[in-house]
Scaffold this motif. Structure first.
Motif, PDB file in Angstrom:
ATOM      1  N   HIS A  19      -1.836  -2.753   4.139  1.00  0.00           N
ATOM      2  CA  HIS A  19      -2.205  -1.462   4.722  1.00  0.00           C
ATOM      3  C   HIS A  19      -3.446  -1.645   5.586  1.00  0.00           C
ATOM      4  O   HIS A  19      -3.495  -1.206   6.715  1.00  0.00           O
ATOM      5  CB  HIS A  19      -2.481  -0.425   3.626  1.00  0.00           C
ATOM      6  CG  HIS A  19      -3.081   0.858   4.148  1.00  0.00           C
ATOM      7  ND1 HIS A  19      -4.434   1.018   4.314  1.00  0.00           N
ATOM      8  CD2 HIS A  19      -2.502   2.016   4.549  1.00  0.00           C
ATOM      9  CE1 HIS A  19      -4.677   2.225   4.797  1.00  0.00           C
ATOM     10  NE2 HIS A  19      -3.514   2.849   4.937  1.00  0.00           N
ATOM     11  N   LEU A  30      -1.787   5.275   7.893  1.00  0.00           N
ATOM     12  CA  LEU A  30      -1.048   4.015   7.796  1.00  0.00           C
ATOM     13  C   LEU A  30      -1.924   2.770   7.900  1.00  0.00           C
ATOM     14  O   LEU A  30      -1.422   1.656   7.782  1.00  0.00           O
ATOM     15  CB  LEU A  30       0.036   3.960   8.882  1.00  0.00           C
ATOM     16  CG  LEU A  30       1.142   5.003   8.755  1.00  0.00           C
ATOM     17  CD1 LEU A  30       2.047   4.978   9.970  1.00  0.00           C
ATOM     18  CD2 LEU A  30       1.934   4.775   7.479  1.00  0.00           C
ATOM     19  N   ARG A  66       6.380   4.691   1.774  1.00  0.00           N
ATOM     20  CA  ARG A  66       7.291   5.515   2.561  1.00  0.00           C
ATOM     21  C   ARG A  66       8.428   4.666   3.116  1.00  0.00           C
ATOM     22  O   ARG A  66       8.234   3.496   3.445  1.00  0.00           O
ATOM     23  CB  ARG A  66       6.550   6.207   3.699  1.00  0.00           C
ATOM     24  CG  ARG A  66       5.565   7.232   3.170  1.00  0.00           C
ATOM     25  CD  ARG A  66       4.984   8.075   4.240  1.00  0.00           C
ATOM     26  NE  ARG A  66       4.132   9.101   3.655  1.00  0.00           N
ATOM     27  CZ  ARG A  66       3.543  10.038   4.359  1.00  0.00           C
ATOM     28  NH1 ARG A  66       3.702  10.095   5.670  1.00  0.00           N
ATOM     29  NH2 ARG A  66       2.782  10.933   3.755  1.00  0.00           N
ATOM     30  N   GLN A 105       1.142   4.461   2.843  1.00  0.00           N
ATOM     31  CA  GLN A 105       0.422   5.636   3.318  1.00  0.00           C
ATOM     32  C   GLN A 105      -0.679   5.991   2.324  1.00  0.00           C
ATOM     33  O   GLN A 105      -0.394   6.270   1.158  1.00  0.00           O
ATOM     34  CB  GLN A 105       1.383   6.819   3.468  1.00  0.00           C
ATOM     35  CG  GLN A 105       0.748   8.107   3.896  1.00  0.00           C
ATOM     36  CD  GLN A 105       0.518   8.185   5.399  1.00  0.00           C
ATOM     37  OE1 GLN A 105       1.137   7.479   6.174  1.00  0.00           O
ATOM     38  NE2 GLN A 105      -0.362   9.063   5.809  1.00  0.00           N
ATOM     39  N   THR A 107      -3.101   8.727   1.122  1.00  0.00           N
ATOM     40  CA  THR A 107      -3.162  10.183   1.266  1.00  0.00           C
ATOM     41  C   THR A 107      -4.511  10.760   0.842  1.00  0.00           C
ATOM     42  O   THR A 107      -4.810  11.900   1.170  1.00  0.00           O
ATOM     43  CB  THR A 107      -2.026  10.859   0.471  1.00  0.00           C
ATOM     44  OG1 THR A 107      -2.134  10.500  -0.901  1.00  0.00           O
ATOM     45  CG2 THR A 107      -0.669  10.433   1.020  1.00  0.00           C
TER      46      THR A 107
END
Length: 122
Positions: A19, A30, A66, A105, A107
């Motif tokens: 990431h 992202l 994802r 991802q 968050t």
């Protein structure tokens, strides 16, 4: 260890997806890898392990996997700052098809976000 698929030996499909690099402070989104990882063949993963290079100063890191831009149910993890370097795993059963694109991802991040983040599928 190998599996037999349609009469052929197939090696296990462990995948590591980055990431953010060890020098990049984590942020929501992202990260350094917006293109993600394109799955080469159909596979079912049963474990996802998230791990940071350094921890947030405090608070929690929340991260999810994802598929083709949509959250994969059951892959989200909320990781306290004290556990971010050792990491955290979630288990389940997630079927992927050849051509699916996986992304990591973030968050939510804690105070003074740590650096680096990767995940490993098994």
């Amino acid at each position: 260890m190998a599996w037999v698929v349609k009469g052929a030996l197939v090696p296990p499909y462990d995948v590591s997806i980055g990431h953010s690099s060890p020098v990049t402070q984590r942020a929501t989104g992202l990260g350094d890898n917006p293109m993600g990882h394109k799955v080469a063949r159909a596979v079912v993963f049963t474990r996802v392990h998230y791990r940071g290079y350094t921890a947030d100063a405090s608070g929690n890191l929340t991260v999810e996997l994802r598929k083709n831009g949509a959250t994969i149910p059951g892959t989200s993890a909320t990781i306290a700052a004290a556990n971010q370097v050792a990491g955290a795993a979630v288990t389940g059963s997630w079927a992927l098809a050849a051509g699916d694109v996986l992304t990591v991802q973030v968050t939510a991040i804690g105070a003074t976000a740590g650096k680096g983040l990767s995940l490993i599928h098994i």
